[in-house]
Design an enzyme around this catalytic site. Structure first.
Site, PDB file in Angstrom:
ATOM      1  N   ARG A  16       0.848  -1.202   0.000  1.00 23.02           N
ATOM      2  CA  ARG A  16       0.000   0.000   0.000  1.00 23.02           C
ATOM      3  C   ARG A  16       0.876   1.242   0.000  1.00 23.02           C
ATOM      4  O   ARG A  16       2.088   1.168   0.128  1.00 23.02           O
ATOM      5  CB  ARG A  16      -0.902  -0.012   1.238  1.00 23.02           C
ATOM      6  CG  ARG A  16      -0.149   0.061   2.543  1.00 23.02           C
ATOM      7  CD  ARG A  16      -1.040  -0.212   3.741  1.00 23.02           C
ATOM      8  NE  ARG A  16      -0.422  -1.173   4.619  1.00 23.02           N
ATOM      9  CZ  ARG A  16      -1.040  -1.757   5.641  1.00 23.02           C
ATOM     10  NH1 ARG A  16      -2.291  -1.474   5.882  1.00 23.02           N
ATOM     11  NH2 ARG A  16      -0.414  -2.621   6.389  1.00 23.02           N
ATOM     12  N   ASP A  63       8.693 -10.001   7.249  1.00 20.06           N
ATOM     13  CA  ASP A  63       8.872  -9.154   8.421  1.00 20.06           C
ATOM     14  C   ASP A  63      10.294  -8.626   8.328  1.00 20.06           C
ATOM     15  O   ASP A  63      11.259  -9.384   8.525  1.00 20.06           O
ATOM     16  CB  ASP A  63       8.662  -9.959   9.704  1.00 20.06           C
ATOM     17  CG  ASP A  63       9.008  -9.189  10.966  1.00 20.06           C
ATOM     18  OD1 ASP A  63       9.464  -8.027  10.871  1.00 20.06           O
ATOM     19  OD2 ASP A  63       8.857  -9.761  12.070  1.00 20.06           O
ATOM     20  N   VAL A  64      10.455  -7.359   8.013  1.00 21.48           N
ATOM     21  CA  VAL A  64      11.787  -6.819   7.722  1.00 21.48           C
ATOM     22  C   VAL A  64      12.715  -6.832   8.931  1.00 21.48           C
ATOM     23  O   VAL A  64      13.928  -6.670   8.781  1.00 21.48           O
ATOM     24  CB  VAL A  64      11.720  -5.387   7.144  1.00 21.48           C
ATOM     25  CG1 VAL A  64      11.005  -5.381   5.806  1.00 21.48           C
ATOM     26  CG2 VAL A  64      11.080  -4.410   8.122  1.00 21.48           C
ATOM     27  N   ASN A  90      11.549   0.150   1.583  1.00 27.12           N
ATOM     28  CA  ASN A  90      10.529   1.168   1.832  1.00 27.12           C
ATOM     29  C   ASN A  90       9.780   0.968   3.141  1.00 27.12           C
ATOM     30  O   ASN A  90       9.261   1.931   3.711  1.00 27.12           O
ATOM     31  CB  ASN A  90       9.531   1.164   0.667  1.00 27.12           C
ATOM     32  CG  ASN A  90       8.254   1.902   1.003  1.00 27.12           C
ATOM     33  OD1 ASN A  90       8.219   3.133   1.061  1.00 27.12           O
ATOM     34  ND2 ASN A  90       7.181   1.152   1.268  1.00 27.12           N
ATOM     35  N   TYR A 159      10.984   9.344  15.001  1.00 29.43           N
ATOM     36  CA  TYR A 159      10.931   9.040  13.574  1.00 29.43           C
ATOM     37  C   TYR A 159      12.059   9.752  12.831  1.00 29.43           C
ATOM     38  O   TYR A 159      12.747   9.152  12.002  1.00 29.43           O
ATOM     39  CB  TYR A 159       9.572   9.479  13.024  1.00 29.43           C
ATOM     40  CG  TYR A 159       9.370   9.214  11.557  1.00 29.43           C
ATOM     41  CD1 TYR A 159       9.225   7.917  11.086  1.00 29.43           C
ATOM     42  CD2 TYR A 159       9.294  10.264  10.637  1.00 29.43           C
ATOM     43  CE1 TYR A 159       9.022   7.665   9.726  1.00 29.43           C
ATOM     44  CE2 TYR A 159       9.082  10.023   9.286  1.00 29.43           C
ATOM     45  CZ  TYR A 159       8.949   8.723   8.840  1.00 29.43           C
ATOM     46  OH  TYR A 159       8.747   8.480   7.502  1.00 29.43           O
ATOM     47  N   LYS A 163      15.032   7.963  10.626  1.00 31.74           N
ATOM     48  CA  LYS A 163      15.202   8.242   9.207  1.00 31.74           C
ATOM     49  C   LYS A 163      16.555   8.907   8.926  1.00 31.74           C
ATOM     50  O   LYS A 163      17.115   8.756   7.841  1.00 31.74           O
ATOM     51  CB  LYS A 163      14.051   9.107   8.694  1.00 31.74           C
ATOM     52  CG  LYS A 163      12.742   8.330   8.597  1.00 31.74           C
ATOM     53  CD  LYS A 163      12.860   7.128   7.673  1.00 31.74           C
ATOM     54  CE  LYS A 163      11.535   6.441   7.413  1.00 31.74           C
ATOM     55  NZ  LYS A 163      11.648   5.334   6.440  1.00 31.74           N
ATOM     56  N   THR A 196      -0.934  10.007   1.948  1.00 31.88           N
ATOM     57  CA  THR A 196      -1.292   8.601   2.092  1.00 31.88           C
ATOM     58  C   THR A 196      -1.946   8.411   3.462  1.00 31.88           C
ATOM     59  O   THR A 196      -2.060   9.358   4.264  1.00 31.88           O
ATOM     60  CB  THR A 196      -0.042   7.719   2.012  1.00 31.88           C
ATOM     61  OG1 THR A 196       0.867   8.128   3.054  1.00 31.88           O
ATOM     62  CG2 THR A 196       0.652   7.861   0.657  1.00 31.88           C
TER      63      THR A 196
END
Length: 265
Positions: A16, A63-64, A90, A159, A163, A196
């Site tokens: 998604r 599952d990363v 991603n 976050y 990142k 999104t």
């Protein structure tokens, strides 16, 4: 230069949002694509949509944060597509919170998914693409960072930190891949705010945290900070990924590409 015919790609978090748009853009450029995600129903539907449009596509569960999961997903991707040339890391999560109220569980979750998940993706891309690996023809890794890594936006300290780590990881990995002769380029993209589900939840969180009176006001201020005067679109981010994965970027590695309308300049 942007023709990806014959290339084989894996996109994490591709069920998604931005990930799905990136998978679609890679497929439109000619790549065969595997969507990897924990959301099995959505992931299979996204892969079916690509196949309906004429692309070669498949879904693999991933599952990363799990090393063995990554190994299995890479093996399944190579088996499905006959190789691997592009990995797009991603998959990510954003959990808002004021620094004074930081929840350790939220920080750990973002570290696990955003940092460890990306690091494992780079690890297994290298092992597959380097000489002697099961794919063995080199390739391109594109990590997804965020404009949050470049600006002091309130309410997203954890976050932003994760990142920023994606950016640093990208640059070190690019240096290692080059010095060790892997033939793999590693770059990252800094997406701006895109409306999104994840992006709109962030705007709503700003209201909950008392930072803006409404989600509309928060979005309006983001647009006000953006020289191009609008929010990003999924296609804007997807186009950047296609560029970095293509031969148009064949002499580009170790960069962070802002796709934020100038917000983070």
């Amino acid at each position: 230069m942007y023709d990806l015919n014959g290339r084989k790609a894996l996109v994490t978090g591709g069920a998604r949002g931005l990930g799905q748009g990136m998978a679609e853009a890679l497929a439109k450029a000619g790549a065969s694509v595997v969507i990897a995600d924990t959301a099995e129903d959505l992931g299979k539907a996204a892969a079916d949509s690509l196949k309906d449009a004429g692309a070669t596509a498949a879904f693999v569960p991933l599952d990363v944060t799990d090393d063995a999961n990554w190994e299995a997903a890479i093996t399944a991707t190579i088996g499905e597509l006959g190789g691997l040339d592009i990995v797009v890391n991603n998959a990510g999560v954003e959990l808002s919170g004021l620094v004074v109220d930081l929840d350790p569980a939220d920080i750990r979750k973002m570290l696990e998914i955003n940092v460890l998940g990306t690091a494992l993706g780079v690890k297994h891309a290298f092992r597959a693409m380097r000489p002697g690996g099961p794919a063995g023809s080199g390739g391109s890794v594109v990590n997804i960072s965020s404009v949050a890594a470049t600006i002091p936006f309130p309410g997203i300290a954890g976050y932003s930190a994760t990142k920023s780590a994606v950016d640093r990881l990208t640059r070190v990995a690019a240096m290692e891949a080059g010095k060790l002769g892997y033939g793999v380029r590693v770059n990252c993209v800094y997406p701006g705010l895109v409306p999104t589900e994840m992006g709109m939840k962030l705007a709503a969180d700003m209201v909950t945290l008392g930072l803006w009176p409404s989600a509309e006001a928060a979005v309006g201020d983001v647009i006000g900070l953006t020289p191009l005067g609008r929010l990003g679109e999924v296609g804007d981010m997807a186009d950047a990924v296609v560029f970095l994965a293509s031969d148009a970027a064949k002499f580009i590695t170790g960069i962070g590409l802002p796709v934020d309308g100038g917000m983070g300049m």
